[in-house]
Motif scaffolding. Sequence first.
Motif, PDB file in Angstrom:
ATOM      1  N   GLY A  53     -34.413 -37.593 106.547  1.00 21.80           N
ATOM      2  CA  GLY A  53     -33.515 -38.132 107.570  1.00 21.80           C
ATOM      3  C   GLY A  53     -32.151 -38.567 107.061  1.00 21.80           C
ATOM      4  O   GLY A  53     -31.414 -39.222 107.786  1.00 21.80           O
ATOM      5  N   VAL A  54     -31.803 -38.202 105.830  1.00 25.42           N
ATOM      6  CA  VAL A  54     -30.512 -38.656 105.271  1.00 25.42           C
ATOM      7  C   VAL A  54     -29.606 -37.460 104.994  1.00 25.42           C
ATOM      8  O   VAL A  54     -30.055 -36.446 104.470  1.00 25.42           O
ATOM      9  N   HIS A  55     -28.349 -37.557 105.393  1.00 24.28           N
ATOM     10  CA  HIS A  55     -27.352 -36.630 104.874  1.00 24.28           C
ATOM     11  C   HIS A  55     -26.095 -37.407 104.499  1.00 24.28           C
ATOM     12  O   HIS A  55     -25.867 -38.517 104.989  1.00 24.28           O
ATOM     13  N   VAL A  56     -25.342 -36.821 103.587  1.00 23.32           N
ATOM     14  CA  VAL A  56     -24.186 -37.517 103.027  1.00 23.32           C
ATOM     15  C   VAL A  56     -22.941 -36.698 103.324  1.00 23.32           C
ATOM     16  O   VAL A  56     -22.898 -35.494 103.048  1.00 23.32           O
ATOM     17  N   LEU A  57     -21.946 -37.350 103.884  1.00 26.97           N
ATOM     18  CA  LEU A  57     -20.695 -36.684 104.226  1.00 26.97           C
ATOM     19  C   LEU A  57     -19.581 -37.199 103.315  1.00 26.97           C
ATOM     20  O   LEU A  57     -19.535 -38.393 102.998  1.00 26.97           O
ATOM     21  N   HIS A  58     -18.708 -36.290 102.921  1.00 24.38           N
ATOM     22  CA  HIS A  58     -17.613 -36.664 102.021  1.00 24.38           C
ATOM     23  C   HIS A  58     -16.395 -37.127 102.815  1.00 24.38           C
ATOM     24  O   HIS A  58     -16.031 -36.504 103.808  1.00 24.38           O
ATOM     25  N   ALA A  59     -15.762 -38.192 102.347  1.00 26.09           N
ATOM     26  CA  ALA A  59     -14.483 -38.630 102.925  1.00 26.09           C
ATOM     27  C   ALA A  59     -13.429 -38.467 101.834  1.00 26.09           C
ATOM     28  O   ALA A  59     -12.814 -37.421 101.720  1.00 26.09           O
ATOM     29  N   GLY A  60     -13.243 -39.496 100.994  1.00 17.59           N
ATOM     30  CA  GLY A  60     -12.253 -39.408  99.922  1.00 17.59           C
ATOM     31  C   GLY A  60     -12.891 -38.951  98.629  1.00 17.59           C
ATOM     32  O   GLY A  60     -13.197 -39.781  97.760  1.00 17.59           O
ATOM     33  N   THR A  61     -13.102 -37.643  98.494  1.00 19.96           N
ATOM     34  CA  THR A  61     -13.635 -37.117  97.231  1.00 19.96           C
ATOM     35  C   THR A  61     -12.742 -35.971  96.747  1.00 19.96           C
ATOM     36  O   THR A  61     -12.013 -35.369  97.525  1.00 19.96           O
TER      37      THR A  61
ATOM     38  N   LEU B 106     -17.584 -41.984 100.863  1.00 18.98           N
ATOM     39  CA  LEU B 106     -18.720 -41.239 101.425  1.00 18.98           C
ATOM     40  C   LEU B 106     -19.208 -41.919 102.698  1.00 18.98           C
ATOM     41  O   LEU B 106     -19.049 -43.141 102.867  1.00 18.98           O
ATOM     42  N   SER B 107     -19.814 -41.130 103.580  1.00 20.46           N
ATOM     43  CA  SER B 107     -20.568 -41.654 104.717  1.00 20.46           C
ATOM     44  C   SER B 107     -22.018 -41.275 104.488  1.00 20.46           C
ATOM     45  O   SER B 107     -22.338 -40.080 104.388  1.00 20.46           O
ATOM     46  N   VAL B 108     -22.889 -42.279 104.418  1.00 20.59           N
ATOM     47  CA  VAL B 108     -24.311 -41.992 104.236  1.00 20.59           C
ATOM     48  C   VAL B 108     -24.993 -42.178 105.592  1.00 20.59           C
ATOM     49  O   VAL B 108     -25.036 -43.289 106.136  1.00 20.59           O
ATOM     50  N   VAL B 109     -25.479 -41.067 106.153  1.00 18.52           N
ATOM     51  CA  VAL B 109     -25.987 -41.048 107.518  1.00 18.52           C
ATOM     52  C   VAL B 109     -27.507 -40.987 107.473  1.00 18.52           C
ATOM     53  O   VAL B 109     -28.077 -40.092 106.844  1.00 18.52           O
ATOM     54  N   GLY B 110     -28.154 -41.958 108.139  1.00 17.74           N
ATOM     55  CA  GLY B 110     -29.616 -41.984 108.161  1.00 17.74           C
ATOM     56  C   GLY B 110     -30.122 -41.984 109.593  1.00 17.74           C
ATOM     57  O   GLY B 110     -29.530 -42.629 110.459  1.00 17.74           O
ATOM     58  N   ARG B 111     -31.209 -41.258 109.850  1.00 15.31           N
ATOM     59  CA  ARG B 111     -31.768 -41.256 111.196  1.00 15.31           C
ATOM     60  C   ARG B 111     -33.206 -41.701 111.163  1.00 15.31           C
ATOM     61  O   ARG B 111     -33.882 -41.620 110.124  1.00 15.31           O
ATOM     62  N   GLY B 112     -33.682 -42.218 112.301  1.00 15.90           N
ATOM     63  CA  GLY B 112     -35.068 -42.656 112.386  1.00 15.90           C
ATOM     64  C   GLY B 112     -35.425 -42.862 113.843  1.00 15.90           C
ATOM     65  O   GLY B 112     -34.582 -42.722 114.724  1.00 15.90           O
ATOM     66  N   ASP B 113     -36.685 -43.207 114.089  1.00 14.04           N
ATOM     67  CA  ASP B 113     -37.127 -43.367 115.474  1.00 14.04           C
ATOM     68  C   ASP B 113     -36.422 -44.523 116.163  1.00 14.04           C
ATOM     69  O   ASP B 113     -36.257 -44.535 117.372  1.00 14.04           O
ATOM     70  N   ASP B 114     -36.052 -45.532 115.380  1.00 15.32           N
ATOM     71  CA  ASP B 114     -35.320 -46.661 115.960  1.00 15.32           C
ATOM     72  C   ASP B 114     -34.280 -47.133 114.932  1.00 15.32           C
ATOM     73  O   ASP B 114     -34.186 -46.568 113.838  1.00 15.32           O
TER      74      ASP B 114
END
Length: 429
Positions: free
Chosen positions: A360-368, A383-391
Amino acid sequence: MKILVVGNGAREHAIVHSLAAEPAVDTANELHAAPGNPGIGGHATLHPVDATDGAAVAALATSLGVDLVVVGPEAPLVAGVADAVRDAGVPVFGPSAEAARLEGSKAFAKEVMATANVPTAMAHVCTTLDEVTAALDAFGPPFVVKDDGLAAGKGVVVTDDRDAAVEHARASLAARGDAGTVVIEEYLDGPEVSLFCVCDGVTVVPMVPAQDFKRVGDDDAGPNTGGMGAYTPLDWAPSGLVGEVVDRIAQPTVDEMARRGTPFTGVLYVGLALTSRGTRVVEFNVRFGDPEIQAVLARLRTPLSGVLLAAAQGRLSEIEPLSWTDDAVVNVVVASQGYPESPRRGDPISGIDAAAALDGVHVLHAGTAVSDGALVSAGGRVLSVVGRGDDLAAARAASYAGVARVDLPGSHHRTDIALTAERGEVEVP
Ligand code: AMP
Ligand code: GLY
């Protein structure tokens, strides 16, 4: 579809990430970015073109033969990049320079809101310090002082300290010579909400609301930043909020822009405060919000390319309502040492793959950037660390587990993104 995305931040990486993940209709999307960043380069061909150079972007779009150009950040929009691409005959998602003034000038936005009867904070537009002090004293504390120009979210000071308010106004006026204006506003109490409305000049299609965390530190301590994290959904928001915002804010604004002969195409980002006296506009922006869109797009089921192309071609009335997953997403921004005052650059970044390997995690680059073959920091928000879950609790756990695996010397992040919402403690006055 062949698509060129303009910009180099985590917002653009989120857009490219979504476009790359779409189920192929005939063939998979072919993605290009100008200039992009190393993360975007994982899905798209990067072109070293200045994002604010309209002629160069239009020439690139034409030579690639793209079906659509998506302009991510505000600076190219205000500089007229969408106009240059449109003039070259290529469909473009993003407003004209004229329409982008809704973000580029706070005084202009206030004028449009007044004409369209859109509820917002009372404000005085001031050009002298005498006008500033009179307006500050008329409203009383907390004082809200806004530089009337693009300032990447950092041109606003909200303070109880009258001297600090006067000083920010003085500096903002001085920075623009004789042309300086500042906006002094009534303080809006209540939680903030970001709602992105996709527009084609006539029709408004709302996304799901998200919440951003603008201050640098936990518990909203410290100065404003571009945004340190975000989440969706907002279970605490009133159920009629989106409909109310479309009917009372976004549609009247789009109608007013059309009436003026400067129709609005692209994203109208409605920044709201849910105050004790009702819903009020804090600001308009003319592009997706960063870091909110990284969370919002993670819940979008409808293929993004079709939505953006329909907006660019004036066909939004023909598309199905957007479809969303019913889980939760939290985005935590990892910022470099010294952000927002004086971000340090050139620090080595590691652990992104380990973070992205988590469920459930993906990482997006901002200032790299890549330097001597190694990934290094190249901006304030890295970086933006994006996590998903049921709640929200599960999404928070995923995102923070990802953050823990990332290593960037001297970096900092907020530890309380979505925490009050997870606990059910967000209160609308
Ligand atoms: P802006 O650039 O207009 O979005 O302002 C940046 C941030 O300053 C907003 O997200 C709010 O947190 C805060 N802010 C702006 N205007 C007001 C206001 N009238 N009352 C309270 N806070 C405000
Ligand atoms: N999230 C704040 C902004 O994009 O301006």
